[in-house]
Write an enzyme that holds these catalytic residues in place. Structure first.
Site, short mmCIF file in Angstrom:
data_model
loop_
_atom_site.label_atom_id
_atom_site.label_comp_id
_atom_site.label_asym_id
_atom_site.label_seq_id
_atom_site.Cartn_x
_atom_site.Cartn_y
_atom_site.Cartn_z
CG HIS A 24 -2.00 -1.07 1.10
ND1 HIS A 24 -3.32 -0.81 0.83
CD2 HIS A 24 -1.92 -2.43 1.18
CE1 HIS A 24 -4.02 -1.94 0.76
NE2 HIS A 24 -3.18 -2.94 0.98
CG ASP A 121 -4.96 2.19 1.53
OD1 ASP A 121 -4.02 1.92 0.77
OD2 ASP A 121 -5.78 1.34 1.93
#
Ligand code: UDP
Ligand code: G50
Length: 470
Positions: A24, A121
């Site tokens: 991520h 995110d």
């Protein structure tokens, strides 16, 4: 005044917030570099503590290389583990950020100049939206997987409502409009287990995607034309925000780590003769499977560079390589390849002319990195979104996938079979040609006048329109 003149005199201010795990963090930092190069002012919000050592080291290297990027620390509240319903440290990392999201409000409001965009995110959507709506800042996610996976994510509320919300009765295939069907066997396994933390987050967030201003994905037409067209053509779900294909996000100089020995060894190997084997930053293999992979590599007759991982989180890696792989196998592998149990510089390895194939779990960053260098993949998805990504690998021609190998822990795949399939990949002229074609498409997207530059300009125009002061 042209857009690029306007950008240089009044740069937009963008804040980025990555979530837990290298898979991520990495695309966020690569996107930050692109924004800096396009003259944006960038603030990077970093969560503390990080889950892995790799993440904190990566962040330090980034700020050393880009002192013009402002850092804001986001101190997470301690997480009550008894209420979290997971033991996976990375999902617990997602949850700790979600439960601390209200702390972002004063932090974002105090940024100066005011933000033109906040990019965060995917795993934070439903906890960030209330914060961001109150502040009235355009909000984007960087989806850290494929456009195909984003289609599945966006369509999830539609197909689960058809199945009365009980995952046990999901149909055998998920028919997403505009896409090749997703078989039930490719669905991230945790989504089929009710009440676990990942399923809960995924469900809550997927309901909220229509509230986003836009979605960034590290992909490009040459890799995922079908999904991009279905998403932006309004087929997948009504009211979806625009999807910006900003890939391939290039591996950056600050990511380089010392790996002289490996590169020196690769320099001595013939062109295209080495198979690189790695399952990313957070997948540990069982000891039995590790032994079979070692036997398979020997059987393949190919030279190899193999990264062994024994624990999900780097901080817990204690055992030495020899203990994990076994003395006898280590002896038999001598002179045939390199085996390591450390963080490697995957960007440099995939770029090396000696590397002719990649046995990969199909974490999306690995797929895009292989595509960038035109290295064929033998897909061996282990969990999560990786089968859906493997479908993209197979469909684009970038690689092959042996479906019968199943998910990581379902079966122990025998060395004999692994060796045969590695040989097949390494000897396939068709795969090499198709992977070279995907590489060429990726390079085209990044060239002057390519789709990536056009996408960024479109975004900056949007930001300028939304705020006359820049
Ligand atoms: N990576 C690396 N060295 C390693 C292991 C991983 O550079 O030893 C990088 C890899 O290049 C990729 C990222 O870490 O950029 C892993 O992300 P991916 O999406 O491929 O898989 P994940 O680790 O999230 O499962
Ligand atoms: C990690 C994982 C399983 C998994 C995914 C992971 C994804 C990627 C996209 O990243 O599907 C995604 C992540 C978080 C989220 C929604 C979508 O909340 O172990 O499936």
């Amino acid at each position: 005044m042209s857009i690029s003149d306007a950008l240089q005199s009044h740069p937009p201010h963008v804040a980025l917030l990555p979530s837990a795990g290298m898979g991520h963090l990495t695309p966020f930092l690569r996107l930050a570099v692109q924004l800096v190069r396009h003259h944006c002012r960038v603030t990077l919000i970093t969560a503390h503590p990080t889950v892995s050592l790799a993440e904190s080291q990566f962040i330090s290297r980034f700020f050393s290389a880009f002192p013009q990027v402002s850092q804001v620390q986001f101190h997470l509240l301690p997480l009550d583990l008894s209420s979290a319903n997971s033991t996976d440290p990375f999902f617990l990392g997602f949850e700790a950020m979600r439960r601390s999201a209200h702390l972002l409000s004063p932090l974002l409001a105090s940024l100066s100049p005011p933000l033109h965009a906040f990019i965060y995110d995917v795993s934070l959507i439903s906890s960030v939206i209330p914060v961001i709506e109150a502040l009235n800042i355009p909000n984007y996610i960087l989806f850290t997987s494929s456009a195909r996976m984003f289609s599945f994510f966006s369509y999830f509320p539609t197909f689960t409502s058809k199945s009365n919300d009980d995952p046990a009765v999901f149909d055998d295939v998920v028919e997403i409009p505009g896409l090749m069907p997703v078989p039930k066997s490719s669905i991230p396994p945790l989504l089929l287990i009710p009440n676990n933390l990942f399923a809960k987050i995924f469900k809550e967030d997927s309901y909220k995607v229509a509230k986003l201003t836009g979605v960034f994905i590290n992909t490009f037409e040459g890799l995922e034309a079908e999904s991009l067209e279905a998403l932006n053509g309004g087929k997948v779900r009504e009211g979806l925000p625009s999807v910006f294909a900003v890939g391939p996000l290039a591996v950056c100089e600050f990511e380089r780590v010392e790996c002289g020995d490996q590169l020196k060894w690769l320099d001595e190997q013939p062109v295209g003769s080495v198979v690189y084997v790695s399952f990313g930053s957070r997948t540990a293999m069982s000891r039995d499977q590790i032994r079979e992979i070692g036997n398979g590599l020997i059987k393949s007759g190919c030279r190899f560079l193999w990264v062994v991982k024994d624990k999900k989180v780097d901080k817990e890696e204690e055992e030495g390589l020899e203990n994990v792989v076994g003395h006898e196998l280590m002896e038999r592998m001598k002179g045939k390849g390199l085996v390591v149990k450390t963080w490697v510089d995957q960007g440099e390895i995939l770029a090396h002319r000696a590397v002719g194939g990649f046995v990969s779990h199909c974490g999306w960053n690995s797929v895009v990195e292989a595509a960038w260098h035109g290295v064929p993949i033998l897909a061996w998805p282990q969990h999560g979104d990786q089968k859906i990504n493997a479908e993209v690998v197979e469909r684009s021609g970038l690689g092959m996938w042996v479906r019968s190998w199943g998910w990581g822990e379902q079966v122990v795949v025998k060395g004999e079979e692994i060796g045969e399939r590695i040989r097949e990949m390494m000897e396939s002229k068709l795969l090499r040609r198709e992977a070279a074609g995907v590489k060429e498409e990726g390079r085209k997207a990044l060239r002057d006048g390519g789709s990536c530059g056009i996408t960024f300009m479109r975004l900056f125009e949007e930001w300028q329109m939304s705020n006359r002061s820049i």
